[in-house]
Design an enzyme around this catalytic site. Structure first.
Site, PDB file in Angstrom:
ATOM      1  N   HIS A   1      19.201 -42.436  -8.207  1.00  0.00           N
ATOM      2  CA  HIS A   1      17.818 -42.683  -8.644  1.00  0.00           C
ATOM      3  C   HIS A   1      16.862 -41.711  -7.977  1.00  0.00           C
ATOM      4  O   HIS A   1      17.102 -41.251  -6.849  1.00  0.00           O
ATOM      5  CB  HIS A   1      17.399 -44.130  -8.351  1.00  0.00           C
ATOM      6  CG  HIS A   1      17.318 -44.477  -6.883  1.00  0.00           C
ATOM      7  ND1 HIS A   1      16.160 -44.353  -6.140  1.00  0.00           N
ATOM      8  CD2 HIS A   1      18.247 -44.963  -6.014  1.00  0.00           C
ATOM      9  CE1 HIS A   1      16.377 -44.751  -4.898  1.00  0.00           C
ATOM     10  NE2 HIS A   1      17.641 -45.117  -4.791  1.00  0.00           N
TER      11      HIS A   1
ATOM     12  N   ASP B   1      13.364 -42.540  -8.160  1.00  0.00           N
ATOM     13  CA  ASP B   1      12.154 -43.282  -7.788  1.00  0.00           C
ATOM     14  C   ASP B   1      12.217 -43.644  -6.308  1.00  0.00           C
ATOM     15  O   ASP B   1      13.288 -43.752  -5.708  1.00  0.00           O
ATOM     16  CB  ASP B   1      11.965 -44.521  -8.657  1.00  0.00           C
ATOM     17  CG  ASP B   1      13.083 -45.542  -8.494  1.00  0.00           C
ATOM     18  OD1 ASP B   1      14.263 -45.129  -8.466  1.00  0.00           O
ATOM     19  OD2 ASP B   1      12.781 -46.748  -8.407  1.00  0.00           O
TER      20      ASP B   1
ATOM     21  N   ASP C   1      16.571 -41.738   0.745  1.00  0.00           N
ATOM     22  CA  ASP C   1      16.854 -42.722  -0.307  1.00  0.00           C
ATOM     23  C   ASP C   1      16.083 -42.379  -1.574  1.00  0.00           C
ATOM     24  O   ASP C   1      14.976 -42.842  -1.762  1.00  0.00           O
ATOM     25  CB  ASP C   1      16.485 -44.109   0.202  1.00  0.00           C
ATOM     26  CG  ASP C   1      16.882 -45.221  -0.732  1.00  0.00           C
ATOM     27  OD1 ASP C   1      17.716 -44.990  -1.625  1.00  0.00           O
ATOM     28  OD2 ASP C   1      16.349 -46.332  -0.583  1.00  0.00           O
TER      29      ASP C   1
ATOM     30  N   GLU D   1      15.274 -47.825  -9.726  1.00  0.00           N
ATOM     31  CA  GLU D   1      16.190 -48.548  -8.842  1.00  0.00           C
ATOM     32  C   GLU D   1      15.425 -49.355  -7.805  1.00  0.00           C
ATOM     33  O   GLU D   1      15.862 -50.431  -7.410  1.00  0.00           O
ATOM     34  CB  GLU D   1      17.127 -47.553  -8.156  1.00  0.00           C
ATOM     35  CG  GLU D   1      18.350 -48.203  -7.497  1.00  0.00           C
ATOM     36  CD  GLU D   1      18.119 -48.651  -6.067  1.00  0.00           C
ATOM     37  OE1 GLU D   1      18.976 -49.369  -5.530  1.00  0.00           O
ATOM     38  OE2 GLU D   1      17.084 -48.277  -5.476  1.00  0.00           O
ATOM     39  N   GLU D   2      14.282 -48.829  -7.373  1.00  0.00           N
ATOM     40  CA  GLU D   2      13.505 -49.512  -6.346  1.00  0.00           C
ATOM     41  C   GLU D   2      12.613 -50.599  -6.928  1.00  0.00           C
ATOM     42  O   GLU D   2      12.016 -51.377  -6.176  1.00  0.00           O
ATOM     43  CB  GLU D   2      12.628 -48.503  -5.581  1.00  0.00           C
ATOM     44  CG  GLU D   2      13.391 -47.384  -4.901  1.00  0.00           C
ATOM     45  CD  GLU D   2      14.195 -47.847  -3.689  1.00  0.00           C
ATOM     46  OE1 GLU D   2      14.261 -49.072  -3.444  1.00  0.00           O
ATOM     47  OE2 GLU D   2      14.765 -46.986  -2.999  1.00  0.00           O
TER      48      GLU D   2
ATOM     49  N   GLU E   1      24.193 -43.416  -3.027  1.00  0.00           N
ATOM     50  CA  GLU E   1      23.300 -44.087  -2.078  1.00  0.00           C
ATOM     51  C   GLU E   1      23.720 -43.793  -0.638  1.00  0.00           C
ATOM     52  O   GLU E   1      24.902 -43.567  -0.353  1.00  0.00           O
ATOM     53  CB  GLU E   1      23.344 -45.599  -2.302  1.00  0.00           C
ATOM     54  CG  GLU E   1      22.633 -46.080  -3.548  1.00  0.00           C
ATOM     55  CD  GLU E   1      21.137 -46.209  -3.358  1.00  0.00           C
ATOM     56  OE1 GLU E   1      20.626 -45.860  -2.266  1.00  0.00           O
ATOM     57  OE2 GLU E   1      20.471 -46.640  -4.315  1.00  0.00           O
TER      58      GLU E   1
ATOM     59  N   HIS F   1      13.068 -45.922   3.545  1.00  0.00           N
ATOM     60  CA  HIS F   1      11.935 -46.837   3.368  1.00  0.00           C
ATOM     61  C   HIS F   1      10.992 -46.852   4.577  1.00  0.00           C
ATOM     62  O   HIS F   1      10.024 -47.606   4.589  1.00  0.00           O
ATOM     63  CB  HIS F   1      12.396 -48.267   3.071  1.00  0.00           C
ATOM     64  CG  HIS F   1      13.066 -48.434   1.753  1.00  0.00           C
ATOM     65  ND1 HIS F   1      13.139 -49.645   1.108  1.00  0.00           N
ATOM     66  CD2 HIS F   1      13.692 -47.561   0.947  1.00  0.00           C
ATOM     67  CE1 HIS F   1      13.795 -49.517  -0.040  1.00  0.00           C
ATOM     68  NE2 HIS F   1      14.141 -48.235  -0.149  1.00  0.00           N
TER      69      HIS F   1
END
Length: 382
Positions: A71, A73, A104, A137-138, A166, A355
């Site tokens: 992903h 995003d 990520d 995905e997030e 990931e 994150h």
């Protein structure tokens, strides 16, 4: 022959795309340009405003088809002033590339895209290489990888196996790969009683007491002791709230939320039934109405250790000298959707800063990850 794709430069270009869910931010446009130029057939599979990209090199329906999933995003940056570097600047300092999504998982996407492009250019395989990349995905993840897989089923597209990029390594690149994931369930609980004066509690029905009784039962219950490939399931109370500012009023309403991460001894349905039964007991005991809204993000799944996981582990060990431990720990990922399509394994970078403020990735790891993915492709099609 074109020069090899630099995965560090590609990561930096992706980080500069402000693709905070649900914004595409230019990330998929950038990847589509790279992949189309290398002979991949690219299709935007956007659904309900969510951006997604499907790219295939080779013929549709090939017997041997290796897939990657990832992903572009990212989560919001939070307080931008707290960052050492511009969250979307992709600055390189101290051996690290800094920015939101660096870990990520724009580095993972860049690594597998670069590896795939170089592989098909240098040693065109007898089969297909497929990349499925989502911009959701997030977020809710309803119209992301699921939308791509739905479209693939309708179009006759298929991956024989899939590697999700990931972050999976706790401390050093190569330590761990994921062969499954726990399931995830969130239960929103509402207790409705009768408001009254706190000096006369017998005239009210206190939803706070009823909800606390239920939460205590859930929290102290042992779901299991773990299974062959999974740790013990966990339940966490994440909020209890009445919104009541008065100290002398018993409120009429109280809400709470629990999150359960569960192994293969349970299903979303079996846990939903258990929660409903416990709520019914407390309702009968207290006279307070208790209702549930249960959202199952995904059931647990496992790709049994075998030839596919060995393929990944062998490539990682060859490139890093470390043989990854097969694990099912951690949260959820889009592998929970891919597993309905084909066998799936996850392997990627160290995820310590994902994150977080000052998210960053070691530049050398991006280079090493591309090398691992390239070896996986060569070994798969050998």
């Amino acid at each position: 022959m074109p020069s090899p794709v630099d995965p560090v430069a590609l990561t930096a270009a992706l980080v500069r795309c402000p693709s905070v869910t649900p914004e595409e931010g230019g990330a998929l446009v950038l990847l589509e340009g790279l992949l189309s130029g290398a002979g991949f057939d690219c299709t935007r599979v956007d659904r309900n405003g969510v951006p997604n990209l499907f790219a295939r090199w080779g013929r549709r329906g090939a017997n041997r088809s290796f897939g990657f999933n990832g992903h572009t995003d990212v989560v919001p940056v939070g307080d931008a002033a707290a960052w050492t570097h511009d969250p979307f600047g992709a600055e390189i300092e101290g051996g690290y590339l800094w920015g939101r999504g660096a870990t990520d998982m724009k580095s993972g996407v860049a690594a597998f895209a670069a590896a795939a492009v170089d592989f098909v250019r240098e040693t065109p395989p007898d089969g297909a290489v497929i990349l499925t990349i989502t911009g959701d995905e997030e977020g809710a993840s309803v119209d992301g990888t699921q939308a791509i897989l739905d479209w693939m089923a309708a179009e006759g597209e298929a991956m024989a196996v899939c590697l999700v990029g990931e972050p999976t390594s706790p401390e050093r690149l190569g330590e761990m790969m994921k062969i499954g994931r726990r399931g995830s369930l969130t239960a929103h609980v509402t207790a409705r009683g009768v408001q009254g004066h706190s000096a006369y509690p017998h005239r009210a029905k206190n939803p706070v007491a009823a909800l606390c009784r239920l939460m205590d039962r859930l929290d102290t219950h042992v779901l299991d002791e773990g299974s062959e490939h999974f740790d013990a399931s966990t339940l966490a109370i994440t909020t209890v709230d009445t919104g009541n500012p008065a100290t002398n009023v018993i409120p009429a309403l109280c809400r709470g939320t629990v999150n359960i991460r569960f192994n293969d001894l349970h299903s979303g349905q079996s846990l939903s039934d258990w929660l409903a039964a416990e709520a019914a007991k407390v309702q009968a005991e207290t006279g307070v109405e208790i209702t549930l809204k249960v959202v199952v993000s995904g059931d647990s799944f496992l790709t049994p250790p075998g030839s596919f996981s060995d393929l990944i582990a062998d490539a990682v060990e060859a490139e890093t000298g470390i043989r990854p431990v097969p694990s099912t720990s951690g949260g959820t990922s889009d592998a929970r959707f891919v597993k309905n399509h084909c066998p799936v394994v996850e392997f990627g970078l160290v995820g310590k800063t994902m994150h977080a403020v000052d998210e960053r990735v070691e530049v050398a790891q991006i280079v090493a990850l591309k090398a691992i993915y390239g070896r996986v492709l060569r070994d798969y099609f050998a």
